[in-house]
Motif scaffolding. Structure first.
Motif, PDB file in Angstrom:
ATOM      1  N   MET A  10       0.844  -1.210   0.000  1.00 24.30           N
ATOM      2  CA  MET A  10       0.000   0.000   0.000  1.00 24.30           C
ATOM      3  C   MET A  10       0.875   1.253   0.000  1.00 24.30           C
ATOM      4  O   MET A  10       1.884   1.323   0.666  1.00 24.30           O
ATOM      5  CB  MET A  10      -0.877   0.010   1.264  1.00 24.30           C
ATOM      6  CG  MET A  10      -2.321  -0.472   1.049  1.00 24.30           C
ATOM      7  SD  MET A  10      -3.076   0.133  -0.456  1.00 24.30           S
ATOM      8  CE  MET A  10      -3.877   1.587   0.122  1.00 24.30           C
ATOM      9  N   THR A  11       0.444   2.208  -0.726  1.00 22.18           N
ATOM     10  CA  THR A  11       1.199   3.469  -0.750  1.00 22.18           C
ATOM     11  C   THR A  11       0.229   4.632  -0.557  1.00 22.18           C
ATOM     12  O   THR A  11      -0.952   4.515  -0.874  1.00 22.18           O
ATOM     13  CB  THR A  11       1.966   3.648  -2.089  1.00 22.18           C
ATOM     14  OG1 THR A  11       1.764   4.955  -2.571  1.00 22.18           O
ATOM     15  CG2 THR A  11       1.534   2.667  -3.130  1.00 22.18           C
ATOM     16  N   LYS A  12       0.752   5.747  -0.072  1.00 21.63           N
ATOM     17  CA  LYS A  12      -0.139   6.890   0.152  1.00 21.63           C
ATOM     18  C   LYS A  12      -0.423   7.647  -1.145  1.00 21.63           C
ATOM     19  O   LYS A  12      -1.217   8.566  -1.168  1.00 21.63           O
ATOM     20  CB  LYS A  12       0.453   7.805   1.215  1.00 21.63           C
ATOM     21  CG  LYS A  12       1.755   8.462   0.861  1.00 21.63           C
ATOM     22  CD  LYS A  12       2.197   9.364   2.019  1.00 21.63           C
ATOM     23  CE  LYS A  12       3.409  10.155   1.607  1.00 21.63           C
ATOM     24  NZ  LYS A  12       4.015  10.980   2.582  1.00 21.63           N
ATOM     25  N   PHE A  13       0.241   7.249  -2.234  1.00 16.67           N
ATOM     26  CA  PHE A  13       0.045   7.962  -3.494  1.00 16.67           C
ATOM     27  C   PHE A  13      -0.870   7.178  -4.428  1.00 16.67           C
ATOM     28  O   PHE A  13      -0.746   5.975  -4.558  1.00 16.67           O
ATOM     29  CB  PHE A  13       1.391   8.177  -4.191  1.00 16.67           C
ATOM     30  CG  PHE A  13       2.364   8.931  -3.339  1.00 16.67           C
ATOM     31  CD1 PHE A  13       2.188  10.283  -3.104  1.00 16.67           C
ATOM     32  CD2 PHE A  13       3.454   8.286  -2.776  1.00 16.67           C
ATOM     33  CE1 PHE A  13       3.083  10.988  -2.318  1.00 16.67           C
ATOM     34  CE2 PHE A  13       4.355   8.981  -1.989  1.00 16.67           C
ATOM     35  CZ  PHE A  13       4.175  10.333  -1.754  1.00 16.67           C
ATOM     36  N   GLU A  14      -1.767   7.886  -5.079  1.00 16.76           N
ATOM     37  CA  GLU A  14      -2.641   7.277  -6.080  1.00 16.76           C
ATOM     38  C   GLU A  14      -2.008   7.489  -7.453  1.00 16.76           C
ATOM     39  O   GLU A  14      -2.023   8.611  -7.969  1.00 16.76           O
ATOM     40  CB  GLU A  14      -4.009   7.964  -6.045  1.00 16.76           C
ATOM     41  CG  GLU A  14      -5.011   7.308  -5.110  1.00 16.76           C
ATOM     42  CD  GLU A  14      -5.190   5.806  -5.408  1.00 16.76           C
ATOM     43  OE1 GLU A  14      -5.411   5.452  -6.587  1.00 16.76           O
ATOM     44  OE2 GLU A  14      -5.088   5.012  -4.458  1.00 16.76           O
ATOM     45  N   ILE A  15      -1.436   6.459  -7.994  1.00 14.30           N
ATOM     46  CA  ILE A  15      -0.825   6.588  -9.324  1.00 14.30           C
ATOM     47  C   ILE A  15      -1.654   5.755 -10.292  1.00 14.30           C
ATOM     48  O   ILE A  15      -1.735   4.544 -10.164  1.00 14.30           O
ATOM     49  CB  ILE A  15       0.644   6.123  -9.296  1.00 14.30           C
ATOM     50  CG1 ILE A  15       1.442   6.985  -8.298  1.00 14.30           C
ATOM     51  CG2 ILE A  15       1.261   6.182 -10.695  1.00 14.30           C
ATOM     52  CD1 ILE A  15       2.877   6.570  -8.098  1.00 14.30           C
TER      53      ILE A  15
END
Ligand code: COI
Length: 370
Positions: free
Chosen positions: A1-6
């Motif tokens: 999971m990452t905090k960025f929406e790519i």
């Protein structure tokens, strides 16, 4: 999971990959690219991975006129365990922002850029070649996209990452290159843009490089822009000399590119207990050291060039032959150590390599054919 929406938009048609033994430098490109836009008032926005494709810009886009642009170069490698690793990527992203600051380009979020980079490499991991001496070269860059002919910082930009499977940068491979010491042209002066990785530095070096090539030399060695006396760097590399068992490299002085490979080599030498000096070194000192039989080895360092032995310098019609034009023992050892760490065949005591996870399939939103 990452905090960025790519956002990811994948290609349906995967391009054919080149045979490892045909790989040159920077001629073929992978299936996808990363893009991030900047709009004044909004900041950097809309990070996305899309199929590798042409970009459409109006002819009035500022990058075409005043060269407001910066770039980076880093590499991904495949380890014997088939892991894909990046080498010190955070260093490149922080240097990109330093170059941007010099060129009046707004900084990117380095964490977001690293996440985009990791996702991109992960997605195109099949493109990371495995043969010795090959790697996936990664080229992040920023261009000024505002449509305006006034001389001012652009209000809009694009940050793009493209990737290319590569072999060696020089046709010589690990064999020593011949270098012409430049007398007429200069690359940079203190207070100029020499420290920044910006296109103009390279455009202005082409004339000298062409002239060197016409005389049979691969690259030019730049002297300082003021007195043309002190050694600075080679066209695409920092430079090192082994003089009397000490490794000497020009100190970073504001007009030399702060190379990440340069820094890595200094750290490897420190770990090995080999004496190093970062200081001013004049071309006269080099000539004298050679005459006295104290110039033992010379090599260049760079992401693209890795470690490139130098077998000859031409300075004022005088040929300075280094180590009989052969690869020196320390140069070879440093090459083996650095590439061993980069490709995972040697232990990484510095924590420089970053191993990637597999692509996150659930993030795919849309399928496109190109
Ligand atoms: C690199 O070593 O990555 C460079 O940027 C040098 C060059 C190919 C311009």
């Amino acid at each position: 999971m990452t905090k960025f929406e790519i956002r990811q938009q994948l290609t349906l048609v995967r391009k054919e990959k080149p045979e490892p033994d045909t790989l040159e430098f920077g001629r073929v490109f992978t299936d996808h690219m990363f893009v991030l836009d900047y709009t004044e008032g909004q900041g950097w926005h809309d990070p996305r991975i899309i199929p590798y494709q042409p970009i459409t810009l109006e002819p009035s886009s500022m990058v075409f006129h005043y060269g407001q642009t910066v770039f980076e170069g880093l590499k991904a490698y495949k380890t014997p365990a088939k892991d894909v690793v990046l080498f010190r990527p955070e260093k490149n992203l922080s240097r990109l922002n330093k170059s941007s600051a010099r060129m009046s380009i707004p900084p990117i979020d380095e964490e977001l850029a690293l996440e985009g980079l990791k996702q991109l490499v992960s997605l195109d991991r099949e493109w990371v070649p495995e043969a010795p001496g090959t790697s996936l070269y990664i080229r992040p860059f920023i261009i000024a996209t505002e449509q305006y002919l006034g001389v001012a910082p652009s209000k809009n930009y694009q940050f793009i990452i493209i990737m290319s499977p590569v072999g060696s940068y020089y046709k010589e491979g690990i064999n020593p290159v011949k270098i012409l010491v430049e007398k007429e042209y200069v690359r940079a002066v203190k207070g100029g843009t020499g420290e920044a990785k910006t296109g103009g530095n390279y455009a202005s070096s082409l004339k000298a490089q062409q002239e060197a090539a016409a005389s049979g030399y691969s690259q030019t060695l730049w002297l300082d822009g003021k007195e043309q006396k002190y050694i600075e760097e080679v066209g695409s590399m920092n430079i090192f000399f082994v003089i009397d068992n000490t490794v000497v490299t020009p100190a970073l002085n504001g007009s030399i590119l702060p190379g990440i490979t340069r820094d890595s080599i200094l750290q490897v030498l420190g770990m090995e207990g080999i004496p190093t000096e970062e200081r001013r070194i004049s071309i006269d000192e080099l000539v004298e050291a050679h005459k006295a039989g104290k110039l033992q080895e010379a090599f260049g360092t760079g992401t693209a060039a890795v470690i490139s032995p130098i077998g000859e310098f031409l300075w004022e019609e005088q040929k300075i032959i280094v180590n009989n034009g052969e690869v020196g023992p320390l140069t070879q050892k440093l090459y083996d150590t650095l590439t061993g760490i980069q490709t995972g065949t040697l232990e990484d005591p510095f924590g420089w390599t970053l191993t990637l996870e597999s692509p996150a399939d659930e993030k795919i939103e849309e399928i496109t054919t190109f």
